[in-house]
Design a protein around this motif. Structure first.
Motif, PDB file in Angstrom:
ATOM      1  N   GLY A 196      -3.015 -25.971  -9.978  1.00  0.00           N
ATOM      2  CA  GLY A 196      -3.215 -27.027 -10.100  1.00  0.00           C
ATOM      3  C   GLY A 196      -3.085 -28.457  -9.416  1.00  0.00           C
ATOM      4  O   GLY A 196      -2.205 -28.136  -8.367  1.00  0.00           O
ATOM      5  N   PHE A 197      -2.190 -29.465 -10.744  1.00  0.00           N
ATOM      6  CA  PHE A 197      -1.296 -30.372  -9.707  1.00  0.00           C
ATOM      7  C   PHE A 197       0.373 -30.055  -9.907  1.00  0.00           C
ATOM      8  O   PHE A 197       1.032 -31.138 -10.655  1.00  0.00           O
ATOM      9  CB  PHE A 197      -1.987 -31.418  -9.551  1.00  0.00           C
ATOM     10  N   SER A 198       0.521 -29.136 -10.425  1.00  0.00           N
ATOM     11  CA  SER A 198       2.218 -29.032 -10.897  1.00  0.00           C
ATOM     12  C   SER A 198       3.062 -29.639  -9.800  1.00  0.00           C
ATOM     13  O   SER A 198       4.197 -29.764 -10.040  1.00  0.00           O
ATOM     14  CB  SER A 198       2.444 -27.374 -10.188  1.00  0.00           C
ATOM     15  N   GLU A 199       2.669 -30.210  -8.246  1.00  0.00           N
ATOM     16  CA  GLU A 199       3.791 -30.567  -7.525  1.00  0.00           C
ATOM     17  C   GLU A 199       3.611 -32.211  -8.219  1.00  0.00           C
ATOM     18  O   GLU A 199       4.462 -32.696  -7.482  1.00  0.00           O
ATOM     19  CB  GLU A 199       3.232 -30.269  -5.824  1.00  0.00           C
ATOM     20  N   LEU A 200       2.857 -32.925  -8.779  1.00  0.00           N
ATOM     21  CA  LEU A 200       2.790 -34.160  -9.394  1.00  0.00           C
ATOM     22  C   LEU A 200       3.305 -33.825 -10.751  1.00  0.00           C
ATOM     23  O   LEU A 200       2.646 -34.777 -11.748  1.00  0.00           O
ATOM     24  CB  LEU A 200       1.241 -34.711  -9.142  1.00  0.00           C
ATOM     25  N   LEU A 201       4.426 -33.625 -11.183  1.00  0.00           N
ATOM     26  CA  LEU A 201       5.020 -33.945 -12.258  1.00  0.00           C
ATOM     27  C   LEU A 201       4.869 -34.922 -12.729  1.00  0.00           C
ATOM     28  O   LEU A 201       4.104 -35.418 -14.250  1.00  0.00           O
ATOM     29  CB  LEU A 201       5.749 -33.064 -12.733  1.00  0.00           C
ATOM     30  N   CYS A 202       5.372 -36.234 -12.216  1.00  0.00           N
ATOM     31  CA  CYS A 202       5.448 -37.760 -12.968  1.00  0.00           C
ATOM     32  C   CYS A 202       3.514 -38.275 -13.148  1.00  0.00           C
ATOM     33  O   CYS A 202       4.100 -38.986 -13.421  1.00  0.00           O
ATOM     34  CB  CYS A 202       6.830 -38.321 -11.285  1.00  0.00           C
TER      35      CYS A 202
ATOM     36  N   PRO B 164      -4.857 -25.739   1.321  1.00  0.00           N
ATOM     37  CA  PRO B 164      -4.167 -26.633  -0.155  1.00  0.00           C
ATOM     38  C   PRO B 164      -4.507 -27.816  -0.428  1.00  0.00           C
ATOM     39  O   PRO B 164      -5.477 -27.602  -1.619  1.00  0.00           O
ATOM     40  CB  PRO B 164      -3.790 -25.671  -0.724  1.00  0.00           C
ATOM     41  N   ALA B 165      -3.856 -28.744  -0.187  1.00  0.00           N
ATOM     42  CA  ALA B 165      -3.253 -30.009  -0.825  1.00  0.00           C
ATOM     43  C   ALA B 165      -5.070 -30.871  -0.562  1.00  0.00           C
ATOM     44  O   ALA B 165      -5.034 -31.241  -1.726  1.00  0.00           O
ATOM     45  CB  ALA B 165      -2.120 -30.202   0.166  1.00  0.00           C
ATOM     46  N   ARG B 166      -4.760 -30.271   0.815  1.00  0.00           N
ATOM     47  CA  ARG B 166      -6.867 -31.231   1.254  1.00  0.00           C
ATOM     48  C   ARG B 166      -7.756 -30.899   0.491  1.00  0.00           C
ATOM     49  O   ARG B 166      -8.152 -31.847   0.087  1.00  0.00           O
ATOM     50  CB  ARG B 166      -6.617 -31.263   2.895  1.00  0.00           C
ATOM     51  N   ASP B 167      -7.570 -29.832   0.276  1.00  0.00           N
ATOM     52  CA  ASP B 167      -8.974 -28.950  -0.346  1.00  0.00           C
ATOM     53  C   ASP B 167      -8.970 -29.202  -1.722  1.00  0.00           C
ATOM     54  O   ASP B 167     -10.026 -29.603  -2.238  1.00  0.00           O
ATOM     55  CB  ASP B 167      -8.857 -27.049  -0.199  1.00  0.00           C
ATOM     56  N   LYS B 168      -7.600 -29.756  -1.978  1.00  0.00           N
ATOM     57  CA  LYS B 168      -7.842 -30.179  -3.763  1.00  0.00           C
ATOM     58  C   LYS B 168      -8.379 -31.338  -3.706  1.00  0.00           C
ATOM     59  O   LYS B 168      -8.832 -31.931  -5.031  1.00  0.00           O
ATOM     60  CB  LYS B 168      -6.477 -29.599  -4.716  1.00  0.00           C
ATOM     61  N   ILE B 169      -7.890 -32.150  -2.621  1.00  0.00           N
ATOM     62  CA  ILE B 169      -8.287 -33.668  -3.183  1.00  0.00           C
ATOM     63  C   ILE B 169      -9.716 -34.258  -2.517  1.00  0.00           C
ATOM     64  O   ILE B 169     -10.147 -34.759  -3.687  1.00  0.00           O
ATOM     65  CB  ILE B 169      -7.589 -34.528  -1.922  1.00  0.00           C
ATOM     66  N   VAL B 170     -10.363 -33.013  -1.637  1.00  0.00           N
ATOM     67  CA  VAL B 170     -11.803 -33.252  -1.357  1.00  0.00           C
ATOM     68  C   VAL B 170     -12.405 -32.786  -2.475  1.00  0.00           C
ATOM     69  O   VAL B 170     -13.421 -32.939  -3.185  1.00  0.00           O
ATOM     70  CB  VAL B 170     -11.547 -32.814  -0.134  1.00  0.00           C
TER      71      VAL B 170
ATOM     72  N   HIS C  98      -5.020 -24.387  -6.639  1.00  0.00           N
ATOM     73  CA  HIS C  98      -6.286 -25.527  -6.720  1.00  0.00           C
ATOM     74  C   HIS C  98      -6.367 -25.426  -8.418  1.00  0.00           C
ATOM     75  O   HIS C  98      -4.840 -24.768  -8.822  1.00  0.00           O
ATOM     76  CB  HIS C  98      -7.723 -24.408  -6.326  1.00  0.00           C
ATOM     77  N   PHE C  99      -7.393 -26.186  -8.539  1.00  0.00           N
ATOM     78  CA  PHE C  99      -7.365 -26.186 -10.245  1.00  0.00           C
ATOM     79  C   PHE C  99      -8.295 -25.701 -10.929  1.00  0.00           C
ATOM     80  O   PHE C  99      -8.589 -25.391 -12.002  1.00  0.00           O
ATOM     81  CB  PHE C  99      -7.514 -27.978 -10.417  1.00  0.00           C
ATOM     82  N   PHE C 100      -8.852 -24.906  -9.806  1.00  0.00           N
ATOM     83  CA  PHE C 100     -10.621 -23.929 -10.313  1.00  0.00           C
ATOM     84  C   PHE C 100     -10.459 -22.666  -9.232  1.00  0.00           C
ATOM     85  O   PHE C 100      -9.698 -22.584  -8.342  1.00  0.00           O
ATOM     86  CB  PHE C 100     -11.690 -24.529 -10.832  1.00  0.00           C
ATOM     87  N   CYS C 101     -10.861 -22.310  -9.619  1.00  0.00           N
ATOM     88  CA  CYS C 101     -11.281 -21.332  -9.076  1.00  0.00           C
ATOM     89  C   CYS C 101     -13.096 -20.767  -8.012  1.00  0.00           C
ATOM     90  O   CYS C 101     -13.587 -20.390  -8.017  1.00  0.00           O
ATOM     91  CB  CYS C 101     -12.209 -19.479 -10.108  1.00  0.00           C
ATOM     92  N   ASP C 102     -11.853 -21.349  -6.862  1.00  0.00           N
ATOM     93  CA  ASP C 102     -13.059 -22.148  -5.558  1.00  0.00           C
ATOM     94  C   ASP C 102     -12.700 -21.480  -4.414  1.00  0.00           C
ATOM     95  O   ASP C 102     -11.920 -20.155  -4.570  1.00  0.00           O
ATOM     96  CB  ASP C 102     -12.633 -23.461  -5.255  1.00  0.00           C
TER      97      ASP C 102
END
Length: 322
Positions: A24-30, A276-282, A184-188
């Protein structure tokens, strides 16, 4: 990804008992609290907008084909967001990502692809409706009968489900590495394929076939419909009549460009460009913002849906006064 860390698949029951980890967004804890509130508000507004359109169309005694298809689109978007967003919100409450079972991941992928595929086919049906309305207006009522609309709606759902079943079965027959950490935040599909422990390019073939069936062919059919519509409008001498015809197509065109634009960017591209990072944003836009825009686009641009919503609100106000 090397195969030294791969799990041997001696029997299928072993995989069914092992979980995947959605980072998911574990790298954006804040930013977790802010993201959670934003996603929750967007999700609730999306649900409210689609429920309003669905209820307004259902309560309308006489439903033209376009309203019928809009009702089905609202149902698809409701289910679509419910498949993805709750798990996304849950992942924001866990620091190191959330787990999802092998079967749960397969089910999420199946429903995501099936609903997205049904929407692709439904956009084709809506473009056909616009084609008949503009190019063959005298035959519109006879051609776009209630029976044909029901058959088209059923074909959209069955077509999306069939492609989703084949793609999901092909993906989850692959061997997966022991870590099974899905960034990712779901099973894409691309994210799950990325953790598959195989170097063969054949693993990309099911996704390619699904893209042809769900994206390329429907888009070509929609493009053909609008080429015919443009040819018909070129012979219309009245500028008012031409503008009125174009206005009935703008909402559908806007949604088509949003849907196919995001889907094409994610799924139709070379494997080497996977990020992965760009895919999550899109995917955030594709699974959260786009479903929010659909009811807004149709409620603002479609005269029929505005009238139906006004009638529903008027009936509700009268009922409250009584």
């Amino acid at each position: 990804m090397t195969c030294e860390s791969c799990m041997e698949r001696d029997n299928k029951s072993t995989d069914a008992t092992v979980d995947f980890l959605l980072l998911g967004f574990s790298e954006l804890l804040c930013l977790r609290v802010l993201l959670f509130l934003i996603f929750l508000i967007v999700h609730l507004v999306t649900l409210a907008g689609n429920v309003m359109i669905f209820m307004a169309v259902v309560m309308e005694p006489s439903r033209p084909p376009m309203l019928f298809f809009l009702c089905q689109l609202s149902v698809i978007e409701l289910c679509y967001t419910l498949v993805i967003v709750p798990k996304t919100l849950l992942s924001l409450t866990v620091v190191e990502g959330s787990t999802i079972s092998f079967v749960g991941c397969a089910a999420q992928m199946y429903f995501f692809v099936a609903l997205g595929g049904a929407e692709c086919f439904l956009l084709v049906a809506m473009s056909y409706d616009r084609y008949i309305a503009i190019c063959q207006p005298l035959h519109y009522v006879a051609v776009m009968s209630e029976g044909l609309c029901l058959r088209l709606a059923m074909a959209c759902c069955l077509g999306g489900s069939a492609v989703a079943l084949g793609l999901t079965m092909a993906v989850f027959r692959l061997p997966f590495c022991q870590s099974r950490r899905i960034n990712h935040f779901f099973c894409d599909v691309p994210a799950v394929l990325h953790v598959a422990c195989t170097q063969s390019y054949t693993r990309e073939l099911p996704l390619l076939a699904a893209c042809v069936l769900l994206l390329l062919l429907p888009f070509l059919l929609i493009l053909t419909s609008y080429v015919c519509i443009a040819a018909a409008l070129s012979h219309v001498t009245s500028s008012m009549g031409r503008c009125k015809a174009i206005s009935t197509c703008i909402s559908h065109l806007a949604i088509t460009l949003l849907h196919y634009g995001c889907a094409t960017f994610i799924y139709i591209r070379p494997k080497t460009s996977y990020s992965p990072a760009r895919d999550k944003i899109v995917s955030l836009v594709y699974t959260n913002i786009t479903p929010l825009l659909y009811p807004l686009i149709y409620s603002l641009r479609n005269k029929e849906i505005r009238e139906v919503v006004r009638k529903m609100l008027r009936r509700k106000k009268i009922a409250q006064l009584n």
